[in-house]
Design a protein around this motif. Structure first.
Motif, PDB file in Angstrom:
ATOM      1  N   TYR A  42      34.950  -0.154   3.368  1.00 60.34           N
ATOM      2  CA  TYR A  42      35.035   0.444   2.041  1.00 60.34           C
ATOM      3  C   TYR A  42      34.877   1.971   2.014  1.00 60.34           C
ATOM      4  O   TYR A  42      35.761   2.675   1.565  1.00 60.34           O
ATOM      5  CB  TYR A  42      33.971  -0.234   1.176  1.00 60.34           C
ATOM      6  CG  TYR A  42      33.954   0.167  -0.260  1.00 60.34           C
ATOM      7  CD1 TYR A  42      34.790  -0.445  -1.182  1.00 60.34           C
ATOM      8  CD2 TYR A  42      33.079   1.144  -0.716  1.00 60.34           C
ATOM      9  CE1 TYR A  42      34.767  -0.094  -2.513  1.00 60.34           C
ATOM     10  CE2 TYR A  42      33.049   1.508  -2.042  1.00 60.34           C
ATOM     11  CZ  TYR A  42      33.893   0.883  -2.936  1.00 60.34           C
ATOM     12  OH  TYR A  42      33.875   1.238  -4.247  1.00 60.34           O
ATOM     13  N   ASN A  73      49.355  -2.927   3.035  1.00 60.89           N
ATOM     14  CA  ASN A  73      47.963  -2.663   2.680  1.00 60.89           C
ATOM     15  C   ASN A  73      47.718  -2.829   1.177  1.00 60.89           C
ATOM     16  O   ASN A  73      46.646  -3.267   0.759  1.00 60.89           O
ATOM     17  CB  ASN A  73      47.584  -1.249   3.128  1.00 60.89           C
ATOM     18  CG  ASN A  73      46.110  -0.980   3.062  1.00 60.89           C
ATOM     19  OD1 ASN A  73      45.298  -1.747   3.579  1.00 60.89           O
ATOM     20  ND2 ASN A  73      45.741   0.103   2.429  1.00 60.89           N
ATOM     21  N   LYS A  76      46.338  -6.185  -0.146  1.00 61.45           N
ATOM     22  CA  LYS A  76      44.999  -6.663   0.186  1.00 61.45           C
ATOM     23  C   LYS A  76      44.205  -6.979  -1.076  1.00 61.45           C
ATOM     24  O   LYS A  76      44.169  -6.176  -2.018  1.00 61.45           O
ATOM     25  CB  LYS A  76      44.224  -5.633   1.001  1.00 61.45           C
ATOM     26  CG  LYS A  76      44.629  -5.533   2.434  1.00 61.45           C
ATOM     27  CD  LYS A  76      43.734  -4.533   3.151  1.00 61.45           C
ATOM     28  CE  LYS A  76      44.166  -4.320   4.578  1.00 61.45           C
ATOM     29  NZ  LYS A  76      43.389  -3.231   5.206  1.00 61.45           N
ATOM     30  N   LEU A  79      41.198  -4.426  -2.782  1.00 56.09           N
ATOM     31  CA  LEU A  79      41.396  -3.072  -2.281  1.00 56.09           C
ATOM     32  C   LEU A  79      40.858  -2.060  -3.295  1.00 56.09           C
ATOM     33  O   LEU A  79      41.106  -2.177  -4.492  1.00 56.09           O
ATOM     34  CB  LEU A  79      42.892  -2.837  -2.025  1.00 56.09           C
ATOM     35  CG  LEU A  79      43.303  -1.543  -1.336  1.00 56.09           C
ATOM     36  CD1 LEU A  79      42.728  -1.486   0.090  1.00 56.09           C
ATOM     37  CD2 LEU A  79      44.825  -1.433  -1.273  1.00 56.09           C
ATOM     38  N   HIS A  80      40.106  -1.090  -2.805  1.00 57.98           N
ATOM     39  CA  HIS A  80      39.533  -0.043  -3.655  1.00 57.98           C
ATOM     40  C   HIS A  80      40.653   0.732  -4.357  1.00 57.98           C
ATOM     41  O   HIS A  80      41.767   0.836  -3.854  1.00 57.98           O
ATOM     42  CB  HIS A  80      38.693   0.903  -2.781  1.00 57.98           C
ATOM     43  CG  HIS A  80      37.910   1.909  -3.552  1.00 57.98           C
ATOM     44  ND1 HIS A  80      38.448   3.098  -3.975  1.00 57.98           N
ATOM     45  CD2 HIS A  80      36.627   1.902  -3.982  1.00 57.98           C
ATOM     46  CE1 HIS A  80      37.538   3.790  -4.628  1.00 57.98           C
ATOM     47  NE2 HIS A  80      36.416   3.093  -4.646  1.00 57.98           N
ATOM     48  N   LYS A  84      44.884   2.585  -3.306  1.00 60.74           N
ATOM     49  CA  LYS A  84      46.014   2.239  -4.180  1.00 60.74           C
ATOM     50  C   LYS A  84      46.559   3.499  -4.853  1.00 60.74           C
ATOM     51  O   LYS A  84      47.767   3.738  -4.867  1.00 60.74           O
ATOM     52  CB  LYS A  84      45.592   1.215  -5.246  1.00 60.74           C
ATOM     53  CG  LYS A  84      45.370  -0.173  -4.694  1.00 60.74           C
ATOM     54  CD  LYS A  84      45.200  -1.172  -5.812  1.00 60.74           C
ATOM     55  CE  LYS A  84      43.753  -1.480  -6.045  1.00 60.74           C
ATOM     56  NZ  LYS A  84      43.539  -2.538  -7.035  1.00 60.74           N
TER      57      LYS A  84
END
Length: 172
Positions: A42, A73, A76, A79-80, A84
């Motif tokens: 993270y 990716n 996912k 995902l944070h 993104k």
């Protein structure tokens, strides 16, 4: 420079610029940065996202070979927002090969339709989807409907971007 250690030192504009400058001078180090961005936990992913985003604007040719990996990716779970946001920002500003249009359009539309997605991710996703629609005009009505649905409840930024996208769609 050990990119991983440098990212852990601090999360700041100054540190981001330092790492970007280092990679611009040592392009072979993009491999380490992208490994961190895609595979780490993270905090490192979040911090590396800023570097990837800034590097994508200053030296897009370094990031472009990773487009398939960036698209993968984005799928996912959990995902944070930072990866993104920075990925979609880069993708809105770069040429995407036709082979990726369908998958990327689907991802952008999912982000636009999600109630939980961050405003910046939605805004960049609108542009990514629009850039694809310019090449695949049969998708323009679908994008227009999704954008129209966002407007009544959108933030001022979403409303502004949405109106610009709708206006551009009507001209296609």
């Amino acid at each position: 420079m050990d990119i991983r250690k440098q990212l852990l030192k601090e999360h700041s504009k100054k540190n981001t610029a330092l790492i970007v400058s280092f990679i611009e001078s040592n392009p072979d180090q993009i491999v380490e940065l992208m490994d961190i961005f895609i595979n780490e936990r993270y905090r490192l992913v979040q911090r590396s996202a800023w570097v990837v985003g800034d590097l994508g604007r200053s030296r897009p040719e370094l990031i472009q070979p990773y487009i398939p990996l960036l698209i993968e990716n984005l799928k996912k779970e959990g995902l944070h927002d930072a990866p993104k946001r920075n990925t979609m920002r880069f993708l809105q500003e770069t040429k995407i090969d036709e082979v990726h249009w369908g998958e990327l359009y689907d991802i952008a539309m999912q982000f636009l339709e999600s109630k939980d997605e961050a405003v910046a991710v939605k805004a960049f996703s609108m542009t990514v989807a629009y850039n694809i629609v310019k090449n695949v005009p049969e998708l323009k009505n679908e994008l227009a409907l999704v954008v129209e649905d966002l407007l009544p409840y959108g933030t001022p930024g979403i409303k502004s971007k949405g109106q610009k996208i709708l206006s551009a769609l009507h001209k296609l």
